[in-house]
Design a protein around this motif. Sequence first.
Motif, short mmCIF file in Angstrom:
data_model
loop_
_atom_site.label_atom_id
_atom_site.label_comp_id
_atom_site.label_asym_id
_atom_site.label_seq_id
_atom_site.Cartn_x
_atom_site.Cartn_y
_atom_site.Cartn_z
N LEU A 6 7.64 -10.98 -21.48
CA LEU A 6 6.29 -11.00 -20.59
C LEU A 6 5.52 -9.84 -21.17
O LEU A 6 4.47 -9.88 -21.19
N LEU B 253 16.40 -20.47 -15.87
CA LEU B 253 16.92 -19.47 -14.81
C LEU B 253 16.97 -20.54 -13.56
O LEU B 253 17.98 -20.10 -12.76
N ARG B 254 16.44 -21.45 -13.63
CA ARG B 254 16.40 -22.46 -12.56
C ARG B 254 17.81 -23.23 -12.67
O ARG B 254 18.41 -23.40 -11.48
N ARG B 255 18.55 -23.23 -13.78
CA ARG B 255 19.68 -24.05 -13.85
C ARG B 255 20.88 -22.94 -13.87
O ARG B 255 21.96 -23.54 -14.08
N VAL B 256 20.61 -21.90 -13.54
CA VAL B 256 21.75 -20.85 -13.67
C VAL B 256 22.73 -20.88 -12.60
O VAL B 256 22.06 -21.16 -11.31
N SER C 159 4.97 -17.00 -25.08
CA SER C 159 4.53 -17.56 -23.88
C SER C 159 5.59 -18.89 -23.78
O SER C 159 6.18 -19.13 -22.61
N ARG D 283 28.74 -27.42 -12.99
CA ARG D 283 27.29 -27.58 -13.34
C ARG D 283 27.33 -27.97 -14.92
O ARG D 283 28.21 -27.39 -15.67
N LEU E 6 16.89 -12.78 -17.01
CA LEU E 6 16.00 -12.19 -16.39
C LEU E 6 15.70 -10.93 -17.48
O LEU E 6 14.37 -10.74 -17.25
N VAL F 167 8.83 -17.41 -22.81
CA VAL F 167 8.65 -17.10 -21.16
C VAL F 167 9.14 -18.18 -20.43
O VAL F 167 9.78 -18.36 -19.25
N LEU F 168 8.41 -19.51 -20.70
CA LEU F 168 8.62 -20.83 -19.88
C LEU F 168 10.17 -21.23 -20.11
O LEU F 168 10.69 -21.54 -18.98
N LEU G 15 13.35 -12.30 -19.98
CA LEU G 15 12.08 -12.89 -19.17
C LEU G 15 11.19 -11.78 -19.14
O LEU G 15 9.85 -11.57 -19.41
N ILE G 16 11.84 -10.79 -18.67
CA ILE G 16 10.68 -9.40 -18.07
C ILE G 16 10.22 -8.69 -19.39
O ILE G 16 8.91 -8.63 -19.67
N LEU H 57 4.38 -10.31 -24.50
CA LEU H 57 3.35 -11.19 -24.59
C LEU H 57 1.94 -10.59 -24.07
O LEU H 57 0.99 -10.98 -24.90
N THR I 117 12.19 -19.10 -17.88
CA THR I 117 12.08 -19.45 -16.45
C THR I 117 12.78 -20.76 -16.23
O THR I 117 13.46 -20.84 -15.02
N VAL I 118 12.82 -21.80 -16.97
CA VAL I 118 13.41 -23.19 -16.77
C VAL I 118 14.70 -22.74 -16.70
O VAL I 118 15.56 -23.54 -16.14
#
Lengths: 206, 185
Positions: free
Chosen positions: A135, A203-206, A193, A37, A128, A196-197, A131-132, A138, A200-201
């Motif tokens: 949030l 985490l998608r590539r983890v 915010s 990856r 993660l 946070v985004l 992120l929590i 925020l 999230t992004v």
Amino acid sequence: MMKRGDYTTIDVPESAARSSSSKEKAPAMVAAAPVPRPTGWNKGLAIFDLILRISAIVAALAAAASMGTSEETLPFFTQFFQFQAGYDDIPTFQFFVIAMAIVGGYLVLSLPFSIVCMVRPHAAGPRLLLLISDLVALTLTTAAGAAAAAMSYLAHNGNPNANWLPFCQQFGDFCQKATGAVVGSFIAAVLLSVMVLISTVALRRV
Amino acid sequence: MKAGAALDVGGASKMPTTGISRGVSALGFILRVLAFICTLGSAIAMGTTNETLPFFTRFIRFRAEYDDLPTFTFFVAANGVVSGYLILSLPFSIFHIMRSAAQNSRIVLVIFDTIMLALLTAGASASAAIVYLAHKGNTKTNWFAICQQFNSFCKRISGSLIGSFGGILLFILIILLAAIALSRR
């Protein structure tokens, strides 16, 4: 190739080397299956996250300090009153100072986690957790900023229906500092915010 | 044959991951429906407040509506927008249950969820500040507590805050579940 009925069997010839060392070969084939990856994206996102975090620390602590030092004493006084205004005269501003101090402290404590995410771009656990907690921070920042903004609006404009008179005309400096602090907290909320985004992004590539 | 057996083992281990991911998406959908109910209830409860006291004088009117205070107007608007968004995002949520591997649409939904969370929190906390002022007043700034006269108006506006704050909590859980579903893939 053998044709049997309506399907075809293809015989893969087993070489002598493969049959003798098949046990070492099979795990190597399974291990070679996942594609390596790319780490470039995640590392860049983590660096950007660190920069935003430091900016958010500055914004949050500046907002808390501005509101906390916003005391003003008018140069005239009567026999009964001394015309003084401070942030602790209004409970909403008290909540604002405490909340922004908590958020600023949390952001400082989360700097090591952000560095860990930068060093290990493919770890999902710290991401993660970040992120929590981002949030929750925020939500706290937005709540403090919006409540203080409602109070500042009332201080600037008053409300004739409820017979609430504005006091910004008399306490100009206090009002200015309080409103400036609210702006600082909104900047911190926007930065949080975006963080946070980013999480999230990433985490998608983890 | 040995390579084929290895691939089969790889395929079988994917099944529990898909099941948990589907469960997480389903839970997110349920929370979304609950949040819609909460925010819609809040908007309606605040928007239909209207109290007129049975006496009057020449100078002061004894009538309280939600749009007498601009903060409450913002509260009703914010809750309305958020509940409308939640209804529109329900099809996307169902799509995520059916196809657990959808990643980009989940990220788009998380972006909008974060924006809506910020909007909802702003509306709820601003009107919470005003409701607190209406209950307690402020002696330093000479702001009188209007709740002493307008009892049912006060009860209504205080109650409508509950649904909004519940919606905030549900939104946090929704975003959290979306992030967990993203990290499991």
